[in-house]
Design an enzyme around this catalytic site. Structure first.
Site, PDB file in Angstrom:
ATOM      1  N   ASP A  22      32.079  45.463  38.474  1.00  0.00           N
ATOM      2  CA  ASP A  22      31.548  46.391  37.716  1.00  0.00           C
ATOM      3  C   ASP A  22      30.633  47.421  38.733  1.00  0.00           C
ATOM      4  O   ASP A  22      31.066  48.524  38.805  1.00  0.00           O
ATOM      5  CB  ASP A  22      30.576  46.179  36.539  1.00  0.00           C
ATOM      6  CG  ASP A  22      31.526  45.437  35.449  1.00  0.00           C
ATOM      7  OD1 ASP A  22      32.486  45.591  34.810  1.00  0.00           O
ATOM      8  OD2 ASP A  22      30.913  44.062  35.801  1.00  0.00           O
ATOM      9  N   GLU A 270      39.451  43.638  40.140  1.00  0.00           N
ATOM     10  CA  GLU A 270      39.935  45.106  40.200  1.00  0.00           C
ATOM     11  C   GLU A 270      39.707  45.440  41.701  1.00  0.00           C
ATOM     12  O   GLU A 270      40.714  46.083  42.312  1.00  0.00           O
ATOM     13  CB  GLU A 270      39.197  45.874  39.168  1.00  0.00           C
ATOM     14  CG  GLU A 270      39.671  47.117  39.030  1.00  0.00           C
ATOM     15  CD  GLU A 270      39.099  47.745  37.705  1.00  0.00           C
ATOM     16  OE1 GLU A 270      38.838  49.081  37.830  1.00  0.00           O
ATOM     17  OE2 GLU A 270      39.412  47.246  36.528  1.00  0.00           O
TER      18      GLU A 270
HETATM   19  O1  TRH Z   1      33.680  40.179  41.081  1.00  0.00           O
HETATM   20  P1  TRH Z   1      35.044  40.431  40.341  1.00  0.00           P
HETATM   21  O2  TRH Z   1      35.715  39.069  39.804  1.00  0.00           O
HETATM   22  O3  TRH Z   1      34.833  41.535  39.259  1.00  0.00           O
HETATM   23  C1  TRH Z   1      35.329  41.926  38.159  1.00  0.00           C
HETATM   24  C2  TRH Z   1      34.298  41.598  37.224  1.00  0.00           C
HETATM   25  O4  TRH Z   1      34.423  40.318  36.541  1.00  0.00           O
HETATM   26  C3  TRH Z   1      34.441  42.675  36.157  1.00  0.00           C
HETATM   27  O5  TRH Z   1      33.681  42.221  34.969  1.00  0.00           O
HETATM   28  C4  TRH Z   1      35.937  42.549  35.760  1.00  0.00           C
HETATM   29  O6  TRH Z   1      36.321  43.632  34.440  1.00  0.00           O
HETATM   30  C5  TRH Z   1      36.795  42.759  36.731  1.00  0.00           C
HETATM   31  O7  TRH Z   1      36.394  41.906  37.703  1.00  0.00           O
HETATM   32  C6  TRH Z   1      38.163  43.009  36.608  1.00  0.00           C
HETATM   33  O8  TRH Z   1      36.111  41.068  41.350  1.00  0.00           O
HETATM   34  P2  TRH Z   1      36.084  42.579  41.864  1.00  0.00           P
HETATM   35  O9  TRH Z   1      36.649  43.543  40.955  1.00  0.00           O
HETATM   36  O10 TRH Z   1      37.260  42.506  43.218  1.00  0.00           O
HETATM   37  O11 TRH Z   1      34.965  42.906  42.546  1.00  0.00           O
HETATM   38  C7  TRH Z   1      34.357  42.345  43.665  1.00  0.00           C
HETATM   39  C8  TRH Z   1      33.601  43.205  44.604  1.00  0.00           C
HETATM   40  O12 TRH Z   1      32.743  42.407  45.470  1.00  0.00           O
HETATM   41  C9  TRH Z   1      34.289  44.447  45.343  1.00  0.00           C
HETATM   42  O13 TRH Z   1      33.655  45.428  45.208  1.00  0.00           O
HETATM   43  C10 TRH Z   1      34.446  43.883  46.650  1.00  0.00           C
HETATM   44  C11 TRH Z   1      32.852  43.090  46.746  1.00  0.00           C
HETATM   45  N1  TRH Z   1      32.541  42.046  47.762  1.00  0.00           N
HETATM   46  C12 TRH Z   1      31.874  42.558  48.933  1.00  0.00           C
HETATM   47  O14 TRH Z   1      31.588  43.811  48.904  1.00  0.00           O
HETATM   48  N2  TRH Z   1      31.508  41.625  49.828  1.00  0.00           N
HETATM   49  C13 TRH Z   1      31.910  40.446  49.629  1.00  0.00           C
HETATM   50  O15 TRH Z   1      31.834  39.524  50.547  1.00  0.00           O
HETATM   51  C14 TRH Z   1      32.887  40.062  48.563  1.00  0.00           C
HETATM   52  C15 TRH Z   1      33.689  38.656  48.441  1.00  0.00           C
HETATM   53  C16 TRH Z   1      33.165  40.767  47.695  1.00  0.00           C
END
Ligand code: TRH
Length: 377
Positions: A22, A270
């Protein structure tokens, strides 16, 4: 600058349901509108700690803050009574405060709901549909997507060219790995000339055992990077030819570069799916699980958009525990990660990123939509 293209301003509302997607999506959109379109952005958050994990310098004092030229507002039980900016962007139907919504004026404000990402066909029919709300203001549904006719994907100008330059020079990846505070044996493992790099970002239920076994017994050495808190049962250390190393969360820009550096990205949710797509390298998506297995339909729709080899599509089903899946074995993993399927997978990943980059990016589409509907300043 003409009136028609004068930069706008937006309130972007983010509510963290769980994890980092999010805030991750909202932060990328906020940055993109601010940096690349000159918009004034006010980012409303309910969980500043989630933002701080991605951007440690983004801090708030007494519920307010500034970050990279944007305003931050802690969205508390009693939100500040601020006059709406030009556009209200509500992320994922997160219900902006009633006091704020009451101040929206359809003559001067535009209200958008940024929807979840999906490759399903119905999205094209719903993208940009208005729905009249109780306050008399229409809310437009803005759907990101992979298909033409959707709002597209977040992609900054020059992103793929920057990626190509990075990937052409292995020392870039080495430099980045040195900043992660990895143990010396992990870095030494990476120095082997044919070493493979894998990022692992998955949900706790990912079926890891067969993959770990395959990599441990593969002829090619592998360094697998796992962010803190991900796959908690997995111990860092050496397993045959596989070295597993943990690292703290990195900032989004560094996360992109980690994805660019890897041979294979295991991503989830996402935002990391989209960013791994832009890496142009093979990826495996651990999709966010939903009630009634709705996520498996989303997964199938996404797979149908591309032309991944059949064996890779089976691996997606297995990785996500689809009913059709079998228990993936170390042998089936190794046939995927070396040999002709691997070559095809690499080619397809490159092709998919180039193909999707033909679409107008999400922020530009959003800016154009608002320009066409908002009264001139
Ligand atoms: O963390 P996610 O699983 O997030 C989401 C939420 O669960 C949400 O509620 C749900 O609706 C959605 O998934 C489908 O996975 P996502 O979307 O990949 O988000 C992770 C974020 O963290 C992304 O912007 C990348 C960032 N990130 C970093 O900036 N640095 C890091 O070291 C890591 C591992 C991730």
């Amino acid at each position: 600058m003409t009136t028609a293209t004068a930069p706008r301003s937006a309130d972007l509302f983010c509510r963290v349901i769980d994890n980092y997607g999010d805030i991750g999506v909202c932060l990328r959109l906020a940055r993109s509108l601010s940096r690349h379109h000159g918009w004034h952005i006010r980012l409303w958050l309910d969980a500043p700690d989630a933002l701080a994990r991605l951007e440690p310098s983004a801090t708030l004092h007494h519920g307010l803050g500034h970050f990279e030229g944007m305003e931050l507002v802690h969205w508390t039980q009693t939100p500040p009574d601020l006059r709406p900016l030009d556009v209200c962007i509500e992320a994922f139907a997160c219900d902006p405060p009633a006091t704020y919504l009451a101040r929206l004026d359809p003559r001067y404000n535009l209200w958008l709901n940024l929807e979840y990402l999906s490759a399903e066909d119905w999205v094209t029919g719903c993208h940009l549909l208005p729905s009249l709300q109780a306050n008399g203001v229409p809310k437009y549904f803005f759907f990101p997507g992979f298909l033409p006719g959707t709002g597209g994907l977040l992609r900054e100008p020059g992103l793929l060219a920057a990626r190509d330059a990075w990937q052409a020079d292995r020392t870039q990846a080495t430099g980045l790995l040195h900043t992660l505070g990895l143990p010396a044996d992990a870095l030494a493992h990476w120095q082997a000339s044919d070493s493979r790099l894998i990022n692992l970002f998955c949900y706790p239920h990912a079926p890891l055992d067969a993959l770990i076994q395959a990599l441990a017994h593969a002829p090619r050495p592998t360094l697998m990077l796992v962010p803190d808190g991900v796959a908690p049962a997995l111990q860092a250390g050496r397993y045959g030819h596989l070295q597993i190393a943990r690292h703290a969360f990195v900032r989004q820009a560094a996360f992109d570069r980690l994805l660019w550096s890897a041979d294979l990205n295991l991503v989830r949710g996402e935002d990391s799916l989209v960013r791994a797509t832009w890496a142009g390298r093979p990826l495996l998506w651990h999709i966010y699980p939903q009630a009634d297995a709705a996520h498996l339909e989303k997964l199938q729709a996404w797979l149908s958009c591309g032309s991944l080899p059949a064996a890779v599509q089976c691996a997606f089903a297995d990785w996500n525990g689809a009913p059709s899946s079998s228990a993936r074995t170390a042998t089936s993993w190794s046939s995927l990660l070396d040999g002709p399927v691997w070559q095809d997978w690499q080619i397809q990943a490159r092709h998919d990123s180039a193909q999707l980059a033909q679409q107008p990016d999400l922020s530009s589409q959003l800016v154009n939509f608002c320009r066409d509907r908002l009264a001139p300043h």
